[in-house]
Design an enzyme around this catalytic site. Structure first.
Site, PDB file in Angstrom:
ATOM      1  CG  HIS A  12      47.625 121.806  25.195  1.00  0.00           C
ATOM      2  ND1 HIS A  12      46.872 121.099  24.277  1.00  0.00           N
ATOM      3  CD2 HIS A  12      48.594 122.426  24.484  1.00  0.00           C
ATOM      4  CE1 HIS A  12      47.357 121.302  23.064  1.00  0.00           C
ATOM      5  NE2 HIS A  12      48.402 122.099  23.169  1.00  0.00           N
ATOM      6  NE  ARG A  56      44.072 117.843  19.073  1.00  0.00           N
ATOM      7  CZ  ARG A  56      44.402 116.986  18.103  1.00  0.00           C
ATOM      8  NH1 ARG A  56      43.899 115.758  18.108  1.00  0.00           N
ATOM      9  NH2 ARG A  56      45.216 117.348  17.139  1.00  0.00           N
ATOM     10  CG  HIS A  77      50.232 117.339  15.508  1.00  0.00           C
ATOM     11  ND1 HIS A  77      51.543 117.416  15.917  1.00  0.00           N
ATOM     12  CD2 HIS A  77      49.498 117.742  16.575  1.00  0.00           C
ATOM     13  CE1 HIS A  77      51.592 117.826  17.175  1.00  0.00           C
ATOM     14  NE2 HIS A  77      50.361 118.022  17.594  1.00  0.00           N
ATOM     15  CE1 TYR A  99      55.038 119.602  21.685  1.00  0.00           C
ATOM     16  CE2 TYR A  99      54.332 118.737  19.575  1.00  0.00           C
ATOM     17  CZ  TYR A  99      54.038 119.208  20.826  1.00  0.00           C
ATOM     18  OH  TYR A  99      52.738 119.301  21.233  1.00  0.00           O
ATOM     19  NE  ARG A 141      47.815 117.659  21.504  1.00  0.00           N
ATOM     20  CZ  ARG A 141      47.606 116.669  20.664  1.00  0.00           C
ATOM     21  NH1 ARG A 141      47.367 115.447  21.121  1.00  0.00           N
ATOM     22  NH2 ARG A 141      47.627 116.874  19.361  1.00  0.00           N
ATOM     23  CE  LYS A 186      42.412 120.630  17.123  1.00  0.00           C
ATOM     24  NZ  LYS A 186      43.396 121.688  16.871  1.00  0.00           N
TER      25      LYS A 186
END
Length: 196
Positions: free
Chosen positions: A122, A25, A148, A157, A125, A50
């Site tokens: 992004h 990210r 994730h 995806y 990514r 995250k």
């Protein structure tokens, strides 16, 4: 002046290769320090994603080479950030986008389809995720790679990957067309229907 251009080329190449290959990210890229990069055998980059979760992502030889070239550049004002701004602090998200815009503008001169597309960090990514998927990497590994939280995020995806769907279709046996014959009910069925 050529030293400044060389430095600019190194930072651009290193940052874009790192982003496209690792799928980090933009916030993770910005937060990287020089000591986040481990080169040589088992080369990888360590980041905090995250939820303050730390993860390591392997580096290709091309990304290693670009990062090695960038790390050999003299530091700006003793900067510890991997990609510092002109004052030696961390590059901002807008700074990353500006750097990306510069290289996308050059690429658009030679790649006509790119002219109608908006390219952001992004997008890089997403490109990394799609490349892993096309290489046959399992979705659970891609989820770990990208950091994730939920597998559902990674499964998006799969929905976007037309080639994967086409290869699944190719594995199916083709349906053989049955001869079109007229249906002839047996006597029991005719008796039942007559009784209604």
């Amino acid at each position: 002046m050529s030293e400044v251009l060389s430095e600019a080329a190194h930072i651009g190449q290193a940052l874009l290769l790192l982003a496209a290959q690792t799928g980090l990210r933009v916030s993770e890229i910005i937060d990287l320090d020089r000591d986040s990069v481990m080169l040589g055998h088992g080369a990888h980059v360590r980041c905090v994603g995250k939820g303050r979760k730390e993860r390591s992502t392997p580096l290709t030889k091309v990304a290693q080479q670009a990062l090695r070239g960038w790390l050999n550049e003299p530091r700006k004002r003793g900067a510890t950030a991997l990609f510092p701004n002109t004052h030696g602090g961390k590059l901002s998200a807008d700074g990353v986008q500006a750097l990306l815009n510069k290289y996308v503008a050059k690429a658009r001169e030679h790649c006509v389809p790119l002219r109608s597309k908006r390219v952001s960090p992004h997008v890089l990514r997403h490109s990394a995720a799609m490349e892993l998927l096309q290489a046959g990497v399992d979705c659970s590994v891609i989820a770990l790679w990208l950091g994730h939280e939920a597998m559902e995020t990674t499964l998006t995806y799969l929905h976007a990957h037309l080639e994967l769907k086409e290869s699944a279709l190719a594995k199916l046996k083709p349906y053989e067309r049955a001869k079109a014959e007229r249906f002839r009910p047996n006597d029991r069925l005719l008796e039942f229907l007559n009784a209604l």
